[in-house]
Write a protein that holds these residues in place. Structure first.
Motif, mmCIF file in Angstrom:
data_model
loop_
_atom_site.group_PDB
_atom_site.id
_atom_site.type_symbol
_atom_site.label_atom_id
_atom_site.label_comp_id
_atom_site.label_asym_id
_atom_site.label_seq_id
_atom_site.Cartn_x
_atom_site.Cartn_y
_atom_site.Cartn_z
ATOM 1 N N LEU A 183 0.819 -1.218 0.000
ATOM 2 C CA LEU A 183 0.000 0.000 0.000
ATOM 3 C C LEU A 183 0.848 1.262 0.000
ATOM 4 O O LEU A 183 0.442 2.282 -0.553
ATOM 5 N N LYS A 184 2.023 1.214 0.599
ATOM 6 C CA LYS A 184 2.921 2.379 0.578
ATOM 7 C C LYS A 184 3.308 2.734 -0.854
ATOM 8 O O LYS A 184 3.579 3.892 -1.161
ATOM 9 N N LYS A 185 3.360 1.756 -1.716
ATOM 10 C CA LYS A 185 3.779 1.975 -3.099
ATOM 11 C C LYS A 185 2.601 2.316 -4.018
ATOM 12 O O LYS A 185 2.795 2.759 -5.138
ATOM 13 N N LEU A 186 1.387 2.122 -3.555
ATOM 14 C CA LEU A 186 0.188 2.342 -4.353
ATOM 15 C C LEU A 186 -0.284 3.785 -4.215
ATOM 16 O O LEU A 186 -0.477 4.277 -3.105
ATOM 17 N N ARG A 187 -0.462 4.462 -5.329
ATOM 18 C CA ARG A 187 -0.917 5.853 -5.286
ATOM 19 C C ARG A 187 -2.409 5.908 -4.968
ATOM 20 O O ARG A 187 -3.113 4.889 -5.070
ATOM 21 N N LEU A 188 -2.882 7.084 -4.577
ATOM 22 C CA LEU A 188 -4.311 7.285 -4.338
ATOM 23 C C LEU A 188 -5.069 6.968 -5.616
ATOM 24 O O LEU A 188 -4.637 7.324 -6.714
ATOM 25 N N ASN A 189 -6.187 6.288 -5.474
ATOM 26 C CA ASN A 189 -7.013 5.809 -6.586
ATOM 27 C C ASN A 189 -6.320 4.728 -7.410
ATOM 28 O O ASN A 189 -6.793 4.375 -8.481
ATOM 29 N N GLY A 231 -8.124 0.810 4.652
ATOM 30 C CA GLY A 231 -8.697 1.903 3.870
ATOM 31 C C GLY A 231 -8.915 1.606 2.400
ATOM 32 O O GLY A 231 -9.190 2.518 1.623
ATOM 33 N N LEU A 232 -8.808 0.359 2.008
ATOM 34 C CA LEU A 232 -9.039 0.004 0.613
ATOM 35 C C LEU A 232 -10.524 -0.231 0.358
ATOM 36 O O LEU A 232 -11.237 -0.763 1.216
ATOM 37 N N LYS A 233 -10.970 0.150 -0.821
ATOM 38 C CA LYS A 233 -12.340 -0.110 -1.235
ATOM 39 C C LYS A 233 -12.319 -1.337 -2.138
ATOM 40 O O LYS A 233 -11.678 -1.339 -3.197
ATOM 41 N N ILE A 234 -13.009 -2.385 -1.713
ATOM 42 C CA ILE A 234 -13.028 -3.633 -2.472
ATOM 43 C C ILE A 234 -13.888 -3.445 -3.721
ATOM 44 O O ILE A 234 -15.049 -3.048 -3.632
ATOM 45 N N GLN A 235 -13.301 -3.727 -4.871
ATOM 46 C CA GLN A 235 -14.008 -3.626 -6.146
ATOM 47 C C GLN A 235 -14.588 -4.968 -6.571
ATOM 48 O O GLN A 235 -15.678 -5.012 -7.127
ATOM 49 N N ALA A 236 -13.836 -6.029 -6.319
ATOM 50 C CA ALA A 236 -14.278 -7.363 -6.737
ATOM 51 C C ALA A 236 -13.485 -8.411 -5.979
ATOM 52 O O ALA A 236 -12.369 -8.152 -5.518
ATOM 53 N N SER A 237 -14.084 -9.565 -5.868
ATOM 54 C CA SER A 237 -13.369 -10.732 -5.347
ATOM 55 C C SER A 237 -13.888 -11.946 -6.096
ATOM 56 O O SER A 237 -15.056 -11.983 -6.475
ATOM 57 N N ARG A 238 -12.999 -12.891 -6.305
ATOM 58 C CA ARG A 238 -13.412 -14.100 -7.010
ATOM 59 C C ARG A 238 -12.588 -15.282 -6.537
ATOM 60 O O ARG A 238 -11.453 -15.116 -6.082
ATOM 61 N N ILE A 239 -13.197 -16.435 -6.655
ATOM 62 C CA ILE A 239 -12.526 -17.682 -6.304
ATOM 63 C C ILE A 239 -12.610 -18.606 -7.507
ATOM 64 O O ILE A 239 -13.691 -18.817 -8.062
ATOM 65 N N ILE A 240 -11.451 -19.119 -7.903
ATOM 66 C CA ILE A 240 -11.384 -20.100 -8.981
ATOM 67 C C ILE A 240 -10.650 -21.304 -8.422
ATOM 68 O O ILE A 240 -9.466 -21.206 -8.091
ATOM 69 N N THR A 266 -9.639 -7.525 -5.821
ATOM 70 C CA THR A 266 -9.277 -6.278 -6.489
ATOM 71 C C THR A 266 -9.795 -5.131 -5.622
ATOM 72 O O THR A 266 -10.961 -5.128 -5.236
ATOM 73 N N ALA A 267 -8.921 -4.183 -5.314
ATOM 74 C CA ALA A 267 -9.299 -3.079 -4.448
ATOM 75 C C ALA A 267 -8.638 -1.799 -4.927
ATOM 76 O O ALA A 267 -7.631 -1.811 -5.625
ATOM 77 N N VAL A 268 -9.228 -0.662 -4.499
ATOM 78 C CA VAL A 268 -8.718 0.653 -4.857
ATOM 79 C C VAL A 268 -8.355 1.392 -3.574
ATOM 80 O O VAL A 268 -9.083 1.330 -2.576
ATOM 81 N N ARG A 269 -7.235 2.104 -3.618
ATOM 82 C CA ARG A 269 -6.808 2.905 -2.466
ATOM 83 C C ARG A 269 -7.525 4.263 -2.512
ATOM 84 O O ARG A 269 -7.422 4.978 -3.486
ATOM 85 N N ASN A 270 -8.235 4.554 -1.454
ATOM 86 C CA ASN A 270 -8.961 5.836 -1.363
ATOM 87 C C ASN A 270 -8.096 6.898 -0.734
ATOM 88 O O ASN A 270 -7.288 6.678 0.074
#
Length: 140
Positions: free
Chosen positions: A63-69, A120-129, A136-140
């Motif tokens: 998360l430290k390396k992930l920019r906002l959005n 603080g991540l917003k979950i966009q999707a999750s899947r199990i195969i 998949t999440a986005v940093r707010n």
């Protein structure tokens, strides 16, 4: 910048900056990147390679390396589904044993989602195969 965490140079996706790792010490290779630099981080097999107690630190390092959005895709093996498949004979003992030998841990998708939300991540999707999950999440 698109970042791909990989165990082998052979599995690098074109257009991504590869970060090679095999242990938490090697995850320090992230230090070569500036904070908030990643627009997309792909770590779809990462969590299996770390003990359960290290997973929060691993996620925080990313998360430290992930920019906002910015978007992160992180994944691992769901222990509940792994066990269910073994008990129900959908996974034979030989294959299960091989899987166990190469993994540091198996986690629970619901617990990882909760952890990501706490960070603080917003979950966009999750899947199990099969037994594998991806979140998949986005940093707010």
């Amino acid at each position: 910048m698109k970042i791909h965490l990989v165990k082998s140079q052979d599995s690098v996706i074109k257009g991504y900056t590869p970060i090679l790792y095999s242990t938490s010490v090697e995850l320090n290779n992230l230090e070569s990147l500036s904070d908030n630099q990643g627009e997309f981080i792909l770590a779809s097999d990462l969590l299996d390679d770390f003990p359960l107690q290290e997973i929060p630190n691993v996620i925080q390092s990313l998360l430290k390396k992930l920019r906002l959005n910015g978007t992160i895709v992180i994944g691992g093996t769901d222990i509940r589904i792994f066990c269910k498949n073994l008990v129900n004979s959908n996974l034979n003992e030989a294959d299960a044993s091989k899987m166990i030998q190469v993994k540091q841990s198996m986690s629970n998708i619901q617990e990882v989602i909760k952890l990501m939300q706490q960070f603080g991540l917003k979950i966009q999707a999750s899947r199990i195969i099969g037994t594998h999950y991806e979140i998949t999440a986005v940093r707010n």
